[in-house]
Motif scaffolding. Structure first.
Motif, PDB file in Angstrom:
ATOM      1  N   UNK A 151       0.805  -1.231   0.000  1.00  0.00           N
ATOM      2  CA  UNK A 151       0.000   0.000   0.000  1.00  0.00           C
ATOM      3  C   UNK A 151       0.835   1.276   0.000  1.00  0.00           C
ATOM      4  N   UNK A 152       2.118   1.173   0.338  1.00  0.00           N
ATOM      5  CA  UNK A 152       2.957   2.372   0.409  1.00  0.00           C
ATOM      6  C   UNK A 152       3.700   2.626  -0.895  1.00  0.00           C
ATOM      7  N   UNK A 153       4.284   1.575  -1.500  1.00  0.00           N
ATOM      8  CA  UNK A 153       5.145   1.767  -2.662  1.00  0.00           C
ATOM      9  C   UNK A 153       4.581   1.180  -3.945  1.00  0.00           C
ATOM     10  N   UNK A 154       3.544   0.354  -3.860  1.00  0.00           N
ATOM     11  CA  UNK A 154       2.949  -0.203  -5.056  1.00  0.00           C
ATOM     12  C   UNK A 154       3.629  -1.439  -5.586  1.00  0.00           C
ATOM     13  N   UNK A 155       4.650  -1.970  -4.898  1.00  0.00           N
ATOM     14  CA  UNK A 155       5.299  -3.205  -5.337  1.00  0.00           C
ATOM     15  C   UNK A 155       4.325  -4.370  -5.219  1.00  0.00           C
ATOM     16  N   UNK A 156       4.532  -5.363  -6.106  1.00  0.00           N
ATOM     17  CA  UNK A 156       3.660  -6.536  -6.125  1.00  0.00           C
ATOM     18  C   UNK A 156       4.405  -7.757  -5.610  1.00  0.00           C
ATOM     19  N   UNK A 192      -8.491 -14.057   5.428  1.00  0.00           N
ATOM     20  CA  UNK A 192      -8.412 -12.590   5.590  1.00  0.00           C
ATOM     21  C   UNK A 192      -7.097 -12.120   6.199  1.00  0.00           C
ATOM     22  N   UNK A 193      -5.991 -12.595   5.645  1.00  0.00           N
ATOM     23  CA  UNK A 193      -4.684 -12.105   6.084  1.00  0.00           C
ATOM     24  C   UNK A 193      -4.491 -10.663   5.598  1.00  0.00           C
ATOM     25  N   UNK A 194      -4.004  -9.786   6.498  1.00  0.00           N
ATOM     26  CA  UNK A 194      -3.850  -8.380   6.121  1.00  0.00           C
ATOM     27  C   UNK A 194      -2.783  -7.712   6.980  1.00  0.00           C
ATOM     28  N   UNK A 195      -1.917  -6.931   6.318  1.00  0.00           N
ATOM     29  CA  UNK A 195      -0.979  -6.045   7.012  1.00  0.00           C
ATOM     30  C   UNK A 195      -1.504  -4.626   6.896  1.00  0.00           C
ATOM     31  N   UNK A 196      -1.664  -3.948   8.049  1.00  0.00           N
ATOM     32  CA  UNK A 196      -2.204  -2.587   8.066  1.00  0.00           C
ATOM     33  C   UNK A 196      -1.132  -1.624   8.582  1.00  0.00           C
ATOM     34  N   UNK A 197      -0.644  -0.697   7.738  1.00  0.00           N
ATOM     35  CA  UNK A 197       0.339   0.284   8.213  1.00  0.00           C
ATOM     36  C   UNK A 197      -0.344   1.532   8.762  1.00  0.00           C
ATOM     37  N   UNK A 198       0.278   2.133   9.770  1.00  0.00           N
ATOM     38  CA  UNK A 198      -0.126   3.463  10.241  1.00  0.00           C
ATOM     39  C   UNK A 198       1.119   4.327  10.213  1.00  0.00           C
ATOM     40  N   UNK A 199       0.990   5.483   9.578  1.00  0.00           N
ATOM     41  CA  UNK A 199       2.156   6.326   9.332  1.00  0.00           C
ATOM     42  C   UNK A 199       2.227   7.467  10.346  1.00  0.00           C
ATOM     43  N   UNK A 200       3.437   8.014  10.475  1.00  0.00           N
ATOM     44  CA  UNK A 200       3.677   9.142  11.361  1.00  0.00           C
ATOM     45  C   UNK A 200       2.864  10.342  10.888  1.00  0.00           C
ATOM     46  N   UNK A 201       2.101  10.929  11.799  1.00  0.00           N
ATOM     47  CA  UNK A 201       1.276  12.070  11.426  1.00  0.00           C
ATOM     48  C   UNK A 201       1.829  13.380  11.960  1.00  0.00           C
ATOM     49  N   UNK A 202       2.470  13.339  13.129  1.00  0.00           N
ATOM     50  CA  UNK A 202       2.955  14.562  13.744  1.00  0.00           C
ATOM     51  C   UNK A 202       1.846  15.399  14.349  1.00  0.00           C
ATOM     52  N   UNK A 253       4.053  18.368  19.053  1.00  0.00           N
ATOM     53  CA  UNK A 253       4.242  19.732  18.550  1.00  0.00           C
ATOM     54  C   UNK A 253       5.589  19.933  17.890  1.00  0.00           C
ATOM     55  N   UNK A 254       6.584  19.088  18.240  1.00  0.00           N
ATOM     56  CA  UNK A 254       7.933  19.307  17.714  1.00  0.00           C
ATOM     57  C   UNK A 254       8.201  18.517  16.445  1.00  0.00           C
ATOM     58  N   UNK A 255       7.159  17.957  15.859  1.00  0.00           N
ATOM     59  CA  UNK A 255       7.322  17.145  14.654  1.00  0.00           C
ATOM     60  C   UNK A 255       7.597  18.038  13.454  1.00  0.00           C
ATOM     61  N   UNK A 256       8.613  17.718  12.676  1.00  0.00           N
ATOM     62  CA  UNK A 256       8.933  18.497  11.479  1.00  0.00           C
ATOM     63  C   UNK A 256       8.566  17.685  10.246  1.00  0.00           C
ATOM     64  N   UNK A 257       7.588  18.158   9.501  1.00  0.00           N
ATOM     65  CA  UNK A 257       7.152  17.464   8.297  1.00  0.00           C
ATOM     66  C   UNK A 257       7.880  18.014   7.083  1.00  0.00           C
ATOM     67  N   UNK A 258       9.204  18.011   7.138  1.00  0.00           N
ATOM     68  CA  UNK A 258       9.962  18.561   6.026  1.00  0.00           C
ATOM     69  C   UNK A 258       9.967  17.613   4.834  1.00  0.00           C
ATOM     70  N   UNK A 259       9.852  16.344   5.086  1.00  0.00           N
ATOM     71  CA  UNK A 259       9.872  15.363   4.002  1.00  0.00           C
ATOM     72  C   UNK A 259       8.453  14.929   3.681  1.00  0.00           C
ATOM     73  N   UNK A 260       8.163  14.801   2.392  1.00  0.00           N
ATOM     74  CA  UNK A 260       6.829  14.380   1.997  1.00  0.00           C
ATOM     75  C   UNK A 260       6.664  12.876   2.117  1.00  0.00           C
ATOM     76  N   UNK A 261       7.754  12.142   2.217  1.00  0.00           N
ATOM     77  CA  UNK A 261       7.665  10.690   2.294  1.00  0.00           C
ATOM     78  C   UNK A 261       7.120  10.280   3.647  1.00  0.00           C
ATOM     79  N   UNK A 262       6.164   9.378   3.623  1.00  0.00           N
ATOM     80  CA  UNK A 262       5.545   8.931   4.861  1.00  0.00           C
ATOM     81  C   UNK A 262       6.523   8.055   5.644  1.00  0.00           C
ATOM     82  N   UNK A 263       6.508   8.237   6.947  1.00  0.00           N
ATOM     83  CA  UNK A 263       7.352   7.429   7.830  1.00  0.00           C
ATOM     84  C   UNK A 263       6.468   6.433   8.567  1.00  0.00           C
ATOM     85  N   UNK A 264       6.805   5.154   8.439  1.00  0.00           N
ATOM     86  CA  UNK A 264       6.005   4.111   9.064  1.00  0.00           C
ATOM     87  C   UNK A 264       6.096   4.231  10.580  1.00  0.00           C
TER      88      UNK A 264
END
Length: 879
Positions: A19-24, A189-199, A203-214
């Motif tokens: 779901x993050x990179x589209x690899x099969x 129903x096997x499933x891997x569910x990622x949750x990404x860093x939201x910040x 308050x000190x989270x820096x969202x300088x990069x657009x790439x999601x951090x797991x």
């Protein structure tokens, strides 16, 4: 439409897309093939999508029925087994890329032997089932499942996987009583569910990069009647177990819900993913600042909706897509032999030709209810428990809180209006949970504090939610509310409660925590309390304990607020000064308060400044000794108390600095303190400014009490004996400065740049300059200055300073200079003559006769020097 062909050497059994990179990832009988997504740029305006086969994962002893792939994590499921591994991209020990990496576990051969033996024992008469097993972390390498990697991608590929880390292996035992029904014992129903860093929650989270951090990853799989949810990032642990009321066919996990279908029902359950992710993202969760419902909280069913003939389910954003068949009996079902399902020997898959088009198939797209609307329904339902906050109510409101929190963690899907609405619901849920914990007497009642903090409610708003209708005699205040109010009052909040609310708070502590009552009354938040009310409660306290002095001081402060000076004096005379200092240490807010980040002296401190300044200085010193106040805060306190500007120093602050030196506090930097004191002494002497109040200590007091103040050299006193200073205060400042300069700890070089305002035209200024040069060992310059300005101090100076290595200055410097002065004559000639006689007496003792003769002036009178020559020639025989 673009079509990309990906050839496979074996028939595919299952497929998964990251779901993050589209690899099969494609699952075959004994291997998994990874196809990496590529974007081939044809020109600036056109690019095409392509896939490259980059990795083959060989897996023995397990046949994949379902697989799931997400950012390097691979989950493989057979009929009764689940394996989760992580593909690591960092090579270890500098290993180079190889086509086949080492196998990830050693006991594979032994496990294969066991399996072969099992196959030989199986027959038409009986089936051997392996025991259920759960292996977490490194222990999962002992499962007997072999995993090897074969790299097939290009050399310049960005991500290459070198190693496999085993995370989880779980094997289930079939239900023998119903083994003939194959679907009752299969996983699905096997499933891997990622949750990404939201910040969002930090308050000190820096969202300088657009790439999601797991941030966290969860794995779900299910038996027909039980579902399992694991957390697999950082630590591998079973989070939740779901018991279904009916046999499930398929399930899909989202960050907010678990949707499960049976033959005729769509069921919705709560999940704990957001609670686990919140703890990973926010370091302040589970502190006095923030809280989050526990991961271990039981899951619950939210809704069950009827659909006829449910066959399949999938999920996208806020939509659940359902596939149904109106006549379920007509739908063909895959049946396999029980023996094939009870063992892992069946590796072939039979593909049936699709039946002809049938009637009765339906596709439903169901919009899930918005989180805010569902939250409001849950809160409305919780109002049935309004009169009695029970654990069931806390559970329900915790579910509602996690529902909103999960939606906020998926903030990328939200519109600005929705986010604002969710934020309001989030704060509202925190307020409701704070109400629950503040009214429920349990081991978790302390959670009222962080939830109320997160709600944004003021203390007055929280107190307004309390039910005050119960009569005072029967009122019972629970620990959660007391803990919240007590902690809030200690935080020096800028909020001031009304007289009515302040009285209720005082009564609350009188009933529940009477020992805390003096501390509560000292809070700035209770500034509006009626002093008579406060004193009436204080008189009811038992003052036999160690806090009696604190009660006394609080009574005195209240009496002072009422203007009753007689009662104030009576209370202050009960205890000794040292005891009163200990009381101020117990409660610093009797003297020092903070409002809007600024230090504000209390009314009692202002009164002590005028009546008992020594007690005030001793008390603040005690606070500093016990780390109740910092050095800069103490300085600021005295400046504000005395109403001085930032650049003006009141005498009371100088008294405090002197007290710090006397007390020898370990955290005080001596040279900084010396600098403060000497700067102030010099400024007063140079500007002729007297202190604004009478100093608490004289120079003699400081010399006797403090080792940093040294005895003033005798020649300094002689130098100043002829000075006529009109004001005694100037003499005190000068003596203190000279005493510091004569002390053993003072760095004399640090004062040199600040002596310029102090003129040498006066004897006081001259004494300081000569003392400074003397400490810097500039003796010859000092002798010249004294001969010119104060000849009577020369011999005392020489007797005190010209010793040991400096002894030669008696005849090399002092003797020639005195002779020269006598030749010139003048009104001071008699002083020079007597000084010369003293000098000759010293030199005659120190030098041999020949050396003594050599240092005498050639043009002198022989009769004058003869007695000294005779003494020098006879001293050997005398000794």
């Amino acid at each position: 439409m673009s079509i990309v062909e990906m050839p496979l050497s074996e028939a595919p059994l299952c497929i998964s897309c990251c779901p993050a990179k589209g690899d099969l990832l494609v699952g075959c009988t004994n291997k998994l093939v990874l196809f990496s997504l590529k974007y081939q740029i044809i020109n600036e305006d056109f690019s095409i999508v392509d896939f490259e086969r980059s990795l083959i994962i060989h897996i023995d002893n397990i046949t994949p029925i379902e697989i799931s792939f997400c950012v390097g994590y691979v989950a493989v499921m057979s009929d009764l087994e689940v394996l989760i591994v992580k593909l690591e991209s960092d090579p270890k020990n500098g290993e180079s890329i190889s086509h086949y990496s080492h196998e990830t576990n050693k006991p594979v051969k032994q496990a294969e032997g066991t399996r072969n033996e099992t196959l030989q024992l199986e027959s038409d008469d009986f089936v051997i089932c392996q025991k259920p097993m759960e292996l977490l972390g490194e222990k999962s390498e002992q499962s007997g499942v072999s995993v090897t990697l074969e790299s097939t991608g290009l050399a310049d590929e960005k991500i290459k996987y070198f190693h496999v880390q085993h995370l989880l292996y779980r094997r289930f035992a079939p239900d023998i009583s119903s083994y003939v029904l194959s679907d009752d014992i299969k996983l699905h129903s096997l499933q891997l569910l990622p949750i990404y860093q939201t910040g969002f929650f930090t308050s000190d989270r820096k969202n300088s990069s657009q790439e999601k951090e797991l941030l966290s990853l969860f794995c779900f799989f299910s038996l027909p009647h039980v579902g399992y949810l694991y957390m697999v990032v950082k630590s591998v642990e079973l989070m939740s177990v779901y018991q279904y009321p009916e046999k499930s066919q398929q399930a899909v996990l989202t960050p907010q819900f678990l949707h499960v279908i049976t033959s005729n029902n769509l069921q919705c359950f709560t999940v704990r993913c957001s609670a686990a992710a919140a703890r990973e993202e926010d370091p302040y969760v589970d502190t006095t600042l923030k809280a989050c419902p526990p991961v271990s909280m039981d899951v619950c069913a939210l809704r069950i909706q009827l659909f006829i003939g449910l066959k399949a389910i999938c999920h996208f954003k806020n939509h659940v897509v359902l596939l149904t068949k109106a006549n379920p009996e007509a739908a063909p079902e895959r049946r396999e032999s029980p023996k094939r399902l009870l063992s892992r020997t069946g590796t072939s898959v039979k593909l049936k030709a699709p039946p002809a088009a049938e009637a009765g198939w339906n596709l439903y797209i169901v919009n899930t209810i918005s989180p805010v609307q569902l939250y409001k329904e849950m809160v409305d339902y919780s109002n049935t428990y309004k009169t009695a906050k029970t654990q069931g109510c806390i559970h329900l409101l915790s579910e509602a809180h996690l529902l909103v929190r999960a939606a906020l963690m998926d903030a990328g899907q939200l519109e600005p209006g929705e986010k604002a609405e969710l934020l309001e619901a989030f704060k509202d849920s925190c307020g409701h949970l704070g109400d629950c914990y503040s009214r429920l007497d349990s081991q978790h009642s302390h959670l009222a504090l962080p939830y109320y903090k997160m709600s944004g409610l003021s203390m007055a708003e929280v107190l307004a939610r309390v039910d005050w209708t119960v009569e005072d005699a029967l009122q019972k205040y629970e620990r959660g509310l007391i803990f919240y109010i007590n902690h809030s009052l200690y935080e020096n909040l800028d909020e001031e409660l009304s007289e009515e609310l302040a009285a209720k708070v005082v009564h609350m502590f009188h009933v529940a925590e009477p020992k805390q009552l003096p501390h509560v009354l000292c809070s700035p938040s209770l500034k509006n309390i009626n002093p008579l009310t406060a004193v009436s409660y204080l008189r009811k306290l038992d003052t036999s304990g160690s806090s009696s002095v604190l009660v006394t001081l609080t009574k005195a402060a209240m009496a002072l607020r009422m203007g009753d000076l007689d009662t104030y004096r009576n209370e202050m005379e009960i205890h000794s000064e040292m005891k009163l200092v200990s009381g101020f240490i117990l409660e610093p807010r009797l003297l020092i308060q903070q409002r809007k980040g600024q230090i504000v002296p209390a009314e009692l401190a202002a009164h002590l400044k005028d009546t008992q300044p020594a007690l005030l200085v001793a008390s603040v010193l005690g606070l500093q000794k016990n780390n109740k106040i910092g050095i800069e805060e103490a300085d600021s306190f005295f400046k504000v108390l005395c109403g001085k500007d930032e650049d003006k120093i009141p005498q009371l602050l100088v008294d405090f600095w002197e007290a710090q030196l006397v007390a020898c506090l370990p955290d005080v930097v001596l040279q900084e303190l010396f600098f403060k004191l000497t700067s102030q002494y010099i400024w007063r002497l140079s500007t002729r400014q007297p202190p604004d109040t009478i100093p608490l200590r004289t120079s003699k007091d400081l010399i006797n009490a403090c080792g940093h103040y040294g005895l003033i050299y005798p020649w300094v006193n002689i130098l100043l004996s002829s000075d006529s200073l009109a004001d005694k205060n100037y003499t005190e400042d000068l003596s203190k400065l000279q005493s510091l300069m004569c002390g053993p700890s003072f760095d004399i070089a640090s004062i040199v740049p600040f002596l310029e305002p102090l003129s040498e035209d006066t004897l006081s200024g001259l004494s300081v300059h000569v003392l400074c040069r003397t400490r810097l060992k500039e003796y010859e310059q000092c002798i010249d200055t004294l001969l010119e300005r104060c000849p009577e101090a020369v011999i005392p100076y020489a007797n005190h300073e010209l010793k040991e290595d400096n002894r030669t200055l008696w005849w090399k410097k002092l003797l020639p200079e005195l002779c020269q002065k006598i030749k010139c004559g003048g009104e001071k000639n008699q002083l020079y003559l007597s000084s010369l006689k003293e000098t000759l007496s010293v030199v005659a003792v120190e030098l041999e006769l020949r050396d003594f003769v050599n240092v005498l002036p050639e043009d002198g009178t022989a009769a004058f020097f003869l007695p000294y020559l005779l003494y020098c020639s006879q001293k050997k025989s005398l000794t």
